[in-house]
Design a protein around this motif. Structure first.
Motif, PDB file in Angstrom:
ATOM      1  N   UNK A 131      40.855  13.029   6.502  1.00 54.34           N
ATOM      2  CA  UNK A 131      40.509  13.818   7.464  1.00 54.34           C
ATOM      3  C   UNK A 131      39.374  14.583   7.257  1.00 54.34           C
ATOM      4  N   UNK A 132      38.739  14.952   8.234  1.00 54.98           N
ATOM      5  CA  UNK A 132      37.346  16.049   7.819  1.00 54.98           C
ATOM      6  C   UNK A 132      37.356  17.130   8.673  1.00 54.98           C
ATOM      7  N   UNK A 133      36.489  18.111   8.127  1.00 61.76           N
ATOM      8  CA  UNK A 133      36.111  19.366   8.712  1.00 61.76           C
ATOM      9  C   UNK A 133      34.781  19.612   8.576  1.00 61.76           C
ATOM     10  N   UNK A 134      34.226  20.522   9.210  1.00 62.33           N
ATOM     11  CA  UNK A 134      32.875  20.929   9.260  1.00 62.33           C
ATOM     12  C   UNK A 134      32.978  22.432   9.506  1.00 62.33           C
ATOM     13  N   UNK A 135      31.969  23.311   9.034  1.00 62.12           N
ATOM     14  CA  UNK A 135      31.874  24.559   9.371  1.00 62.12           C
ATOM     15  C   UNK A 135      30.695  25.224  10.334  1.00 62.12           C
ATOM     16  N   UNK A 136      31.064  26.244  10.986  1.00 59.88           N
ATOM     17  CA  UNK A 136      29.904  26.624  11.973  1.00 59.88           C
ATOM     18  C   UNK A 136      30.291  28.157  11.954  1.00 59.88           C
ATOM     19  N   UNK A 137      29.241  28.893  12.470  1.00 56.04           N
ATOM     20  CA  UNK A 137      29.080  30.236  12.233  1.00 56.04           C
ATOM     21  C   UNK A 137      29.964  30.841  13.610  1.00 56.04           C
ATOM     22  N   UNK A 138      31.004  31.255  13.575  1.00 56.96           N
ATOM     23  CA  UNK A 138      31.815  31.883  14.505  1.00 56.96           C
ATOM     24  C   UNK A 138      31.339  33.306  14.791  1.00 56.96           C
ATOM     25  N   UNK A 139      31.134  33.683  16.067  1.00 56.64           N
ATOM     26  CA  UNK A 139      30.782  35.236  16.587  1.00 56.64           C
ATOM     27  C   UNK A 139      31.735  35.272  17.579  1.00 56.64           C
ATOM     28  N   UNK A 140      32.111  36.819  17.746  1.00 50.84           N
ATOM     29  CA  UNK A 140      32.777  37.465  18.878  1.00 50.84           C
ATOM     30  C   UNK A 140      32.041  37.675  19.758  1.00 50.84           C
ATOM     31  N   UNK A 193      22.743  26.886   2.963  1.00 48.34           N
ATOM     32  CA  UNK A 193      21.762  27.707   3.792  1.00 48.34           C
ATOM     33  C   UNK A 193      20.653  28.336   3.092  1.00 48.34           C
ATOM     34  N   UNK A 194      20.680  28.615   1.798  1.00 52.77           N
ATOM     35  CA  UNK A 194      19.450  29.219   1.234  1.00 52.77           C
ATOM     36  C   UNK A 194      18.809  28.155   0.238  1.00 52.77           C
ATOM     37  N   UNK A 285      20.336  21.155   7.351  1.00 57.12           N
ATOM     38  CA  UNK A 285      21.281  20.468   6.371  1.00 57.12           C
ATOM     39  C   UNK A 285      22.211  21.598   5.786  1.00 57.12           C
ATOM     40  N   UNK A 286      22.578  22.319   6.581  1.00 60.86           N
ATOM     41  CA  UNK A 286      23.218  23.761   5.966  1.00 60.86           C
ATOM     42  C   UNK A 286      24.639  23.570   6.195  1.00 60.86           C
ATOM     43  N   UNK A 287      25.127  22.429   6.921  1.00 57.43           N
ATOM     44  CA  UNK A 287      26.431  22.393   7.324  1.00 57.43           C
ATOM     45  C   UNK A 287      27.450  22.085   6.153  1.00 57.43           C
ATOM     46  N   UNK A 288      28.643  22.690   5.804  1.00 60.74           N
ATOM     47  CA  UNK A 288      29.637  22.345   4.914  1.00 60.74           C
ATOM     48  C   UNK A 288      30.631  21.308   5.315  1.00 60.74           C
ATOM     49  N   UNK A 352      31.312  18.042  15.773  1.00 58.30           N
ATOM     50  CA  UNK A 352      31.103  16.553  15.439  1.00 58.30           C
ATOM     51  C   UNK A 352      29.738  16.127  15.486  1.00 58.30           C
ATOM     52  N   UNK A 353      28.792  17.232  16.165  1.00 57.44           N
ATOM     53  CA  UNK A 353      27.225  17.121  15.910  1.00 57.44           C
ATOM     54  C   UNK A 353      26.904  17.486  14.543  1.00 57.44           C
ATOM     55  N   UNK A 354      27.502  18.498  13.862  1.00 56.81           N
ATOM     56  CA  UNK A 354      27.305  18.991  12.687  1.00 56.81           C
ATOM     57  C   UNK A 354      27.595  18.131  11.673  1.00 56.81           C
ATOM     58  N   UNK A 355      28.804  17.334  11.630  1.00 58.47           N
ATOM     59  CA  UNK A 355      29.344  16.464  10.753  1.00 58.47           C
ATOM     60  C   UNK A 355      28.335  15.541   9.972  1.00 58.47           C
ATOM     61  N   UNK A 356      27.400  14.798  10.866  1.00 61.57           N
ATOM     62  CA  UNK A 356      26.658  13.667  10.181  1.00 61.57           C
ATOM     63  C   UNK A 356      25.730  14.346   9.035  1.00 61.57           C
ATOM     64  N   UNK A 357      25.402  15.475   9.228  1.00 64.00           N
ATOM     65  CA  UNK A 357      24.210  16.503   8.463  1.00 64.00           C
ATOM     66  C   UNK A 357      25.147  17.067   7.485  1.00 64.00           C
TER      67      UNK A 357
END
Length: 407
Positions: A131-140, A193-194, A285-288, A352-357
């Protein structure tokens, strides 16, 4: 996805009855959606088509499952399969089957490339992604609209947005969970990201690289030091608490994975998701990326039956069913393509878009578990008042180097 050719598929039941044992992690948050229900259904379906094969699955919480497998192995009672968070130690001890001794050619070829690489020890794949997951910046969105803000694309914009949110009384302008639950994830997202990472291009640990020191110096000076990370110190804030605060509407921004969508949505929080800002702009390439792993132990010698069962587990239908049930991302190309094209999975498409990177933890290093544990314990000190990012990262680098040499 049916088992064919170079694999170990069975055309019918084996001559002798075989019981396969699997220890698996529980992805549910209650008895109602426990992973046990998923595995019970899967095992029953498989057994109905394979006379003479029984599949016994034991499901444990994430707090217990790694330790349970370790205890079984130490007692000489290794299960046939284990679905947990890491595999490299067992591979290094020669306890695991390589994937190509188990899986059909079709199944192996269907794994996304970055997971194949991450599942290797000394260029041999032992870890099979589950199973996999990726991270994005969530904002309210509500808080951002009230403050007249747009989602940040640079660190400076993120800090400016956080200042504006603080002025409006938001408890956590940016939630920075560097507590012991999952600090290694938040840390790696910021390192990437740095322009840094846990390792360099040669796979050697580089925690105290100039890029990483600059990243944590910026976090300490521009976010934490200016009171933009909320009432709880980052070193005392765990991911679960940060997610709960976001779902309560108390967080302006934080790094999140797909499960946060459901939690926040249930509470009526309107949110948006964007790629993690980079130091000078959006990093490509900053996605975890995070993966959990399936492995198969040699102890009981059931390679043929294990391989056939895993071919079934990794069928497109079953990968999609598990991913959708727990808001996770598929580890196979076929399931990812199906999910990308399905309207029911529209919410997951940004991930899904972020995962390949995405970049994964260095899970192929047998020292990674020790390094990750050290990061969890200490990284919060790097942004604490009076703390020194360079000194903390230097001590973590010394721990990592020693752990790598010891292996």
């Amino acid at each position: 996805m049916a088992a064919v050719l170079g694999g170990c598929g069975l055309s019918g039941g084996p001559a002798d009855d075989v019981t396969l044992t699997l220890v698996a992690a529980d992805y549910g948050d209650s008895a109602a959606n426990s992973s046990r229900k998923y595995w019970d259904r899967l095992a029953a379906e498989y057994e109905s088509e394979h006379d003479g094969v029984e599949v016994k699955v034991s499901v444990y919480s994430w707090n217990d499952v790694d330790r349970k497998v370790e205890q079984l192995v130490a007692a000489g009672q290794a299960p046939d399969m284990a679905q947990i968070g890491a595999y490299a130690d067992y591979a290094d001890q020669g306890l695991l089957y390589p994937a190509d001794e188990l899986l059909s050619i079709n199944t192996q070829a269907d794994f996304a490339n970055q997971f194949v690489t991450a599942g290797q020890v000394k260029d041999v794949q032992y870890g099979m992604p589950f199973a996999a997951s990726a991270r994005l910046l969530f904002y309210n969105k509500t808080l951002f609209q009230q403050a007249g803000l747009t989602p940040p694309t640079t660190w400076d914009q993120l800090a400016a947005d956080a200042r504006a949110l603080k002025e409006r009384g938001v408890k956590y302008p940016y939630a920075l969970p560097l507590g012991p639950e999952e600090a290694q994830a938040e840390t790696m997202q910021w390192l990437l990201s740095g322009g840094g990472d846990y390792t360099d291009s040669f796979g050697t640990y580089a925690l105290d690289s100039p890029e990483n020191v600059r990243t944590f110096t910026w976090l300490k000076d521009e976010l934490v030091g200016k009171g933009l990370t909320g009432p709880v110190a980052p070193g005392s804030l765990n991911r679960a608490d940060a997610f709960a605060a976001f779902a309560d509407g108390d967080v302006g921004m934080l790094n999140g994975h797909p499960s946060l969508m459901k939690t926040a949505g249930k509470n009526g929080v309107k949110f948006g998701m964007v790629p993690m800002p980079g130091a000078n702009g959006e990093s490509k390439t900053a996605a975890l990326g995070v993966a959990d792993w399936m492995m198969a132990f040699r102890k009981n010698g059931h390679a043929e039956q294990i391989g056939d069962f895993l071919d079934f587990v990794y069928s497109e239908k079953n990968v999609l069913a598990f991913s959708r049930r727990y808001d996770l991302l598929p580890v196979t190309t076929s399931a990812s393509e199906a999910m990308s094209a399905a309207d029911q999975d529209a919410d997951l498409k940004p991930f899904l878009t972020e995962l390949p990177l995405a970049k994964l933890y260095p899970v192929g290093e047998t020292s990674w578990a020790q390094v990750a544990a050290a990061v969890k314990r200490r990284i919060g000190q790097a942004v604490a008042p009076g703390g020194s990012p360079a000194a903390v990262l230097g001590r973590l680098q010394a721990t990592a180097s020693a752990a790598q040499r010891a292996r």
